[in-house]
Design an enzyme around this catalytic site. Sequence first.
Site, mmCIF file in Angstrom:
data_model
loop_
_atom_site.group_PDB
_atom_site.id
_atom_site.type_symbol
_atom_site.label_atom_id
_atom_site.label_comp_id
_atom_site.label_asym_id
_atom_site.label_seq_id
_atom_site.Cartn_x
_atom_site.Cartn_y
_atom_site.Cartn_z
ATOM 1 N N SER A 123 55.110 37.685 44.780
ATOM 2 C CA SER A 123 53.772 37.802 44.212
ATOM 3 C C SER A 123 53.300 36.459 43.667
ATOM 4 C CB SER A 123 53.759 38.894 43.134
ATOM 5 O OG SER A 123 53.976 40.155 43.723
ATOM 6 N N LYS A 175 32.640 49.921 29.209
ATOM 7 C CA LYS A 175 33.111 48.865 28.315
ATOM 8 C C LYS A 175 34.533 49.190 27.848
ATOM 9 C CE LYS A 175 33.106 45.304 25.616
ATOM 10 N NZ LYS A 175 33.254 43.957 26.194
#
Length: 322
Positions: A123, A175
């Site tokens: 990764s 949010k």
Amino acid sequence: MSSDADLLADRRSLRRKLSLWRLLALAGVVVMVVAAALVWSGRLPGSTAQAHIARVTISGFISGDRRTLDLIKSLEDSRASAVLLSIDSPGGTVTGSEAVYDAVRRLAAKKPVIAVVDGMAASGGYIVALGSERIVARQTSMVGSIGVIAQIPNVARLLDTIGVKFEITRSSPLKAAPSGLEPTSPEAAAETARVIADNYDWFKRLVGERRKLADPEIAAVSDGRVHSGRQAIRLKLIDEVGSEQEAIAWLEREKGVGKDLPVRDWRRRSESSSYGLWSASEAIARAAGLEELAALLARAAETPVGLRLDAPLALWQPAVEK
């Protein structure tokens, strides 16, 4: 009378001992100053002021911390003839890995840089390796894990069980979502997946560009799996199966790096450190041939870096059977 004589003798003995310790302390200071001057001038064996091959170790969680970035940048104008990136990392944050990759690319514009996978470059670790001009990995190294993951522990049910409820006021429904303090809404899950998909596309494009892979070849290696070094070379994820020895041979053969140059470790230092007690002691130990002691002193000068786990991760994790 005899007691006075004994007291006088004891005082003389104490003075001699104090004088000896003062001389030893002064000699230690002189040695430190001389060692510092030699290191600064590049005349002490082991000095990075001499022509050498720099070894930079990228290990553990990659966060793109400032000290790592500063270390890589400092190599740009150093006496290093080339740089070995010794990588053993399962990855880290996507942005942190990108930052280190960018720093390596800037360095590679000025000096030959080769990555040596000594264990794992998965990764984010593989993203960093892509910044080099060539990737060498051992036969049994783990390479790849091309993918992105986001993990947010959801403790909503636990909080319900113990009778705790968070009152949350938001400017809009998405949010700070998902938060882990309440069940994740389908909208929040979809938006998180959108961000992950965008980071994943960037990762795949980077692999394609740096490894010169066609779309079918990228698809074959970008499902999150890791590959051994032997498998990785067949998939074109690395250039050579080998170790640091093969990497140095390539630098000498293809990049004109001088033969038999010493390999010097470049390490991150703590934010407050400069050429002080630890580094001077390390230089003296290395000059005396006490490599194990030098390595111990070098580790003592380093400060661990905290981890950030609040961002999308380019991180390899083995599957857990349920």
